[in-house]
Every structure is written in structure tokens, then in C-alpha cells.
Design a protein around this motif. Sequence first.
Motif, mmCIF file in Angstrom:
data_model
loop_
_atom_site.group_PDB
_atom_site.id
_atom_site.type_symbol
_atom_site.label_atom_id
_atom_site.label_comp_id
_atom_site.label_asym_id
_atom_site.label_seq_id
_atom_site.Cartn_x
_atom_site.Cartn_y
_atom_site.Cartn_z
ATOM 1 N N VAL A 43 8.431 -6.536 -4.524
ATOM 2 C CA VAL A 43 8.705 -7.049 -5.869
ATOM 3 C C VAL A 43 7.904 -6.301 -6.940
ATOM 4 C CG1 VAL A 43 9.394 -9.342 -5.068
ATOM 5 C CG2 VAL A 43 6.998 -8.913 -5.669
ATOM 6 N N ASP A 44 7.388 -5.121 -6.602
ATOM 7 C CA ASP A 44 6.623 -4.371 -7.602
ATOM 8 C C ASP A 44 7.568 -3.743 -8.623
ATOM 9 O OD1 ASP A 44 7.706 -2.135 -6.352
ATOM 10 O OD2 ASP A 44 5.814 -1.434 -5.520
ATOM 11 N N ARG A 45 7.027 -2.955 -9.529
ATOM 12 C CA ARG A 45 7.837 -2.407 -10.621
ATOM 13 C C ARG A 45 8.973 -1.507 -10.155
ATOM 14 N NH1 ARG A 45 6.766 -3.001 -15.523
ATOM 15 N NH2 ARG A 45 7.326 -0.933 -16.215
ATOM 16 N N SER A 46 8.898 -0.997 -8.929
ATOM 17 C CA SER A 46 9.972 -0.139 -8.434
ATOM 18 C C SER A 46 11.197 -0.943 -7.989
ATOM 19 C CB SER A 46 9.463 0.706 -7.254
ATOM 20 O OG SER A 46 9.212 -0.129 -6.122
ATOM 21 N N SER A 47 11.075 -2.268 -7.946
ATOM 22 C CA SER A 47 12.175 -3.108 -7.468
ATOM 23 C C SER A 47 12.879 -3.812 -8.624
ATOM 24 C CB SER A 47 11.631 -4.165 -6.494
ATOM 25 O OG SER A 47 10.986 -5.208 -7.211
ATOM 26 N N ARG A 48 13.975 -4.463 -8.316
ATOM 27 C CA ARG A 48 14.699 -5.217 -9.343
ATOM 28 C C ARG A 48 13.928 -6.454 -9.786
ATOM 29 N NH1 ARG A 48 19.504 -6.717 -5.393
ATOM 30 N NH2 ARG A 48 18.348 -7.967 -3.920
ATOM 31 N N PHE A 49 12.892 -6.842 -9.037
ATOM 32 C CA PHE A 49 12.087 -8.010 -9.368
ATOM 33 C C PHE A 49 10.794 -7.635 -10.094
ATOM 34 C CE2 PHE A 49 14.533 -9.233 -5.584
ATOM 35 C CZ PHE A 49 15.182 -10.351 -6.082
ATOM 36 N N GLY A 50 10.659 -6.378 -10.467
ATOM 37 C CA GLY A 50 9.432 -5.908 -11.103
ATOM 38 C C GLY A 50 9.175 -6.544 -12.454
ATOM 39 N N CYS A 91 3.573 -6.647 -3.544
ATOM 40 C CA CYS A 91 3.335 -6.011 -4.833
ATOM 41 C C CYS A 91 2.052 -5.192 -4.709
ATOM 42 C CB CYS A 91 3.196 -7.073 -5.930
ATOM 43 S SG CYS A 91 3.105 -6.352 -7.590
ATOM 44 N N THR A 92 1.861 -4.244 -5.590
ATOM 45 C CA THR A 92 0.689 -3.376 -5.512
ATOM 46 C C THR A 92 -0.575 -4.006 -6.085
ATOM 47 O OG1 THR A 92 1.365 -2.319 -7.573
ATOM 48 C CG2 THR A 92 2.037 -1.240 -5.529
ATOM 49 N N CYS A 93 -0.463 -5.185 -6.701
ATOM 50 C CA CYS A 93 -1.649 -5.846 -7.263
ATOM 51 C C CYS A 93 -2.622 -6.230 -6.152
ATOM 52 C CB CYS A 93 -1.240 -7.116 -8.019
ATOM 53 S SG CYS A 93 -0.238 -6.809 -9.478
ATOM 54 N N ARG A 94 -3.912 -6.103 -6.469
ATOM 55 C CA ARG A 94 -4.932 -6.538 -5.513
ATOM 56 C C ARG A 94 -4.875 -8.061 -5.384
ATOM 57 N NH1 ARG A 94 -8.900 -3.732 -8.919
ATOM 58 N NH2 ARG A 94 -9.750 -5.818 -9.101
ATOM 59 N N MET A 141 0.853 -1.185 0.000
ATOM 60 C CA MET A 141 0.000 0.000 0.000
ATOM 61 C C MET A 141 0.897 1.246 0.000
ATOM 62 S SD MET A 141 -2.886 -1.527 0.078
ATOM 63 C CE MET A 141 -4.135 -0.353 0.505
ATOM 64 N N ARG A 142 0.417 2.270 -0.612
ATOM 65 C CA ARG A 142 1.167 3.531 -0.634
ATOM 66 C C ARG A 142 0.463 4.568 0.234
ATOM 67 N NH1 ARG A 142 4.921 3.471 -5.279
ATOM 68 N NH2 ARG A 142 4.615 1.481 -6.274
ATOM 69 N N THR A 143 -0.060 4.089 1.341
ATOM 70 C CA THR A 143 -0.747 4.975 2.273
ATOM 71 C C THR A 143 0.147 5.275 3.462
ATOM 72 O OG1 THR A 143 -1.748 3.070 3.379
ATOM 73 C CG2 THR A 143 -3.039 4.134 1.653
ATOM 74 N N LYS A 144 -0.126 6.370 4.095
ATOM 75 C CA LYS A 144 0.667 6.780 5.248
ATOM 76 C C LYS A 144 0.557 5.706 6.337
ATOM 77 C CE LYS A 144 1.428 10.573 8.409
ATOM 78 N NZ LYS A 144 1.101 11.926 8.771
ATOM 79 N N GLY A 145 1.681 5.354 6.886
ATOM 80 C CA GLY A 145 1.716 4.388 7.969
ATOM 81 C C GLY A 145 1.936 2.950 7.533
ATOM 82 N N TRP A 146 1.753 2.645 6.232
ATOM 83 C CA TRP A 146 1.973 1.276 5.793
ATOM 84 C C TRP A 146 3.470 1.013 5.737
ATOM 85 C CZ3 TRP A 146 4.612 -1.598 2.228
ATOM 86 C CH2 TRP A 146 4.232 -2.938 2.080
ATOM 87 N N SER A 147 3.892 -0.143 6.212
ATOM 88 C CA SER A 147 5.299 -0.524 6.090
ATOM 89 C C SER A 147 5.384 -2.012 5.805
ATOM 90 C CB SER A 147 6.071 -0.198 7.363
ATOM 91 O OG SER A 147 5.715 -1.093 8.400
ATOM 92 N N LEU A 148 6.413 -2.388 5.094
ATOM 93 C CA LEU A 148 6.638 -3.793 4.789
ATOM 94 C C LEU A 148 6.857 -4.572 6.079
ATOM 95 C CD1 LEU A 148 7.017 -6.009 2.700
ATOM 96 C CD2 LEU A 148 9.420 -5.365 2.567
ATOM 97 N N ALA A 149 7.592 -3.985 6.997
ATOM 98 C CA ALA A 149 7.858 -4.653 8.269
ATOM 99 C C ALA A 149 6.557 -4.952 9.021
ATOM 100 C CB ALA A 149 8.780 -3.802 9.126
#
Length: 154
Positions: A30-37, A98-101, A10-18
Amino acid sequence: MTAPTRIRRMRTKGWSLAGAADLFRGGMIVDRSSRFGNPCTVASMAELGYVDPHAAAAANFRFWLAGSRSDAPTDEADRRRDRILSDLHLLRGKDLACTCRYDQACHGDELLRRANMPADELRQWITVVRARVDRQRIRAGEKPLHPEPQAVQR
């Protein structure tokens, strides 16, 4: 312990991968912003008229990762695929974001499947993919990325 899974970035405030990934496993984006995109965009699949562009992009990624050069017969695409193959082991055992639903097809599902194969099976699959790409490159008059080692002369 549960198996690694795909989580929605998610690209919302407060969301973190951790905070979203399993505490012990950890996660990787692994979304498009990463080397695995996924180099194949949903937008390009929509332009081509696919009814489900997410599914088409995920399927295209699966074929591309397995060594198909039909949609991207470039040196850049081959090197990008090789970087992903070389780093698949880094994804082993991790949740992938990833950002996919969740109800959409995602290339992250293929990354999860491949990264969590038994290590010997993964190495063997990567060897087969690299050989497949090199055969296609040679047929196209290009140099292979992974030439066979020269036989030792005595």
C-alpha cells in the motif's frame, strides 16, 4: 489467528511480500507505488514545517479519505479517493506493507482500520464519504461523482 497488521516493505535483495506477510492471510503493498498510496507526501509536510511530517501525512490522508477536499479540491484527487474507497474490500483480512518504519505514523494504519470494519459498516461509511464529497463538489460548482438516482416516474 491474529489480526491483520502493517508490515514494513523493504527494498533489499531477498525481501518479498510473500515472505513477510502471514502465510494464510497474505498481504498487499500500500505504499506510494500502489493504487492505495498516500497522495500526501512526507516531503511536502516537511516543507510546510511540520515537526513530525510522517504523522502529518498520515493525518492528512485520514481526513482526505474521509472526504475532505480542503487540501486537494481537484477532480483527479476525488477520483483517486473513490478508487481507493471502491477497492478497500480487497484489503480486508490482509497484512499491509508500506515503507514507513514501525515507529512512524503511516496511512496504512488507517487503511487497515477501514478495510477491516464490518462489511455493512464499511459500505455505510463509504456512502457517507461519497455524499460528503459530492456536496463539496456541488458547492464548488462541479458535477457530483455519484449523483442521486433519479426517482422513478409513473
